[in-house]
Design a protein around this motif. Structure first.
Motif, PDB file in Angstrom:
ATOM      1  N   PRO A  37       0.610  -0.944  -0.130  1.00 36.99           N
ATOM      2  CA  PRO A  37       0.160   0.188  -0.057  1.00 36.99           C
ATOM      3  C   PRO A  37       0.651   1.063  -0.045  1.00 36.99           C
ATOM      4  CG  PRO A  37      -0.029  -1.279   1.768  1.00 36.99           C
ATOM      5  CD  PRO A  37       0.286  -2.009   1.067  1.00 36.99           C
ATOM      6  N   ASP A  38       0.751   2.862  -0.660  1.00 36.93           N
ATOM      7  CA  ASP A  38       0.787   3.504  -0.613  1.00 36.93           C
ATOM      8  C   ASP A  38       1.268   4.019   1.148  1.00 36.93           C
ATOM      9  OD1 ASP A  38       1.274   3.319  -3.284  1.00 36.93           O
ATOM     10  OD2 ASP A  38      -0.334   5.041  -3.190  1.00 36.93           O
ATOM     11  N   GLN A  39       0.131   3.781   1.815  1.00 42.05           N
ATOM     12  CA  GLN A  39       0.520   4.590   2.901  1.00 42.05           C
ATOM     13  C   GLN A  39       0.027   3.641   3.721  1.00 42.05           C
ATOM     14  OE1 GLN A  39      -2.330   7.990   3.663  1.00 42.05           O
ATOM     15  NE2 GLN A  39      -1.373   8.983   1.743  1.00 42.05           N
ATOM     16  N   GLU A  40       1.174   3.410   5.344  1.00 41.24           N
ATOM     17  CA  GLU A  40       0.853   3.080   6.030  1.00 41.24           C
ATOM     18  C   GLU A  40      -0.642   2.527   6.902  1.00 41.24           C
ATOM     19  OE1 GLU A  40       2.909   1.236   7.990  1.00 41.24           O
ATOM     20  OE2 GLU A  40       4.515   1.267   5.769  1.00 41.24           O
ATOM     21  N   GLU A  41      -1.815   3.807   6.232  1.00 43.50           N
ATOM     22  CA  GLU A  41      -2.911   3.980   6.935  1.00 43.50           C
ATOM     23  C   GLU A  41      -3.483   3.198   6.655  1.00 43.50           C
ATOM     24  OE1 GLU A  41      -1.617   6.963   6.012  1.00 43.50           O
ATOM     25  OE2 GLU A  41      -0.425   7.004   8.062  1.00 43.50           O
ATOM     26  N   ASN A  42      -3.591   2.646   4.966  1.00 43.57           N
ATOM     27  CA  ASN A  42      -4.452   1.413   3.966  1.00 43.57           C
ATOM     28  C   ASN A  42      -3.621   0.026   4.644  1.00 43.57           C
ATOM     29  OD1 ASN A  42      -4.842   4.243   2.696  1.00 43.57           O
ATOM     30  ND2 ASN A  42      -3.441   3.879   1.946  1.00 43.57           N
ATOM     31  N   LEU A  43      -3.042  -0.459   5.788  1.00 45.95           N
ATOM     32  CA  LEU A  43      -3.137  -1.218   5.781  1.00 45.95           C
ATOM     33  C   LEU A  43      -4.299  -2.549   6.944  1.00 45.95           C
ATOM     34  CD1 LEU A  43       0.830  -1.453   6.814  1.00 45.95           C
ATOM     35  CD2 LEU A  43       0.023  -1.996   4.869  1.00 45.95           C
ATOM     36  N   THR A  44      -4.352  -1.629   7.203  1.00 42.58           N
ATOM     37  CA  THR A  44      -5.693  -2.323   7.546  1.00 42.58           C
ATOM     38  C   THR A  44      -7.018  -1.776   7.320  1.00 42.58           C
ATOM     39  OG1 THR A  44      -6.818   0.047   9.257  1.00 42.58           O
ATOM     40  CG2 THR A  44      -5.240  -1.507  10.503  1.00 42.58           C
ATOM     41  N   THR A  45      -8.012  -3.392   6.798  1.00 42.10           N
ATOM     42  CA  THR A  45      -8.777  -3.384   5.420  1.00 42.10           C
ATOM     43  C   THR A  45     -10.164  -3.393   7.212  1.00 42.10           C
ATOM     44  OG1 THR A  45      -8.508  -6.017   5.445  1.00 42.10           O
ATOM     45  CG2 THR A  45      -7.383  -4.410   4.293  1.00 42.10           C
TER      46      THR A  45
END
Length: 115
Positions: A42-50
């Motif tokens: 993912p581009d950003q770390e925040e996008n890791l949690t789905t």
């Protein structure tokens, strides 16, 4: 293979990229190339949690209601033989949709009553 919490790039090894994907529960093909694995990051770390995406609530479509007419309003709308049939078949004091009026005429015609 040490787990990495830093977002890997194309400069990292395949093993490091796979370790990152495993640590973040990102599914990948084990035979994927390094370039394919990098595209999964993912581009950003925040996008890791789905989080589950909720479907938008459907907007109810308003049902188009047919207008209701009195016997005399229907008689004003039509002429000829159909006017005579409506005059005989429809009851005074009741309202009808045009479709209901036609059904009343059919019911009268097949009832065997003359008047």
């Amino acid at each position: 293979m040490a787990e990495t919490t830093v977002r890997p790039t194309a400069d990292n090894t395949v093993a490091e990229i796979k370790a990152y994907l495993d640590a973040n529960s990102i599914v990948y093909n084990t035979s994927a190339t390094k370039a394919e694995l990098v595209t999964l990051i993912p581009d950003q770390e925040e996008n890791l949690t789905t989080e589950p995406v909720q479907e938008p609530t459907p907007v109810p479509v308003p049902v188009r209601q047919e207008p209701y007419y009195t016997k005399f309003e229907l008689l004003d709308l039509i002429s000829g033989r159909q006017h005579d049939y409506f005059l005989i078949a429809l009851k005074k004091g009741r309202t009808y949709t045009y479709k209901e009026a036609l059904q009343a005429v059919d019911a009268w015609m097949y009832s065997g009553k003359i008047f």
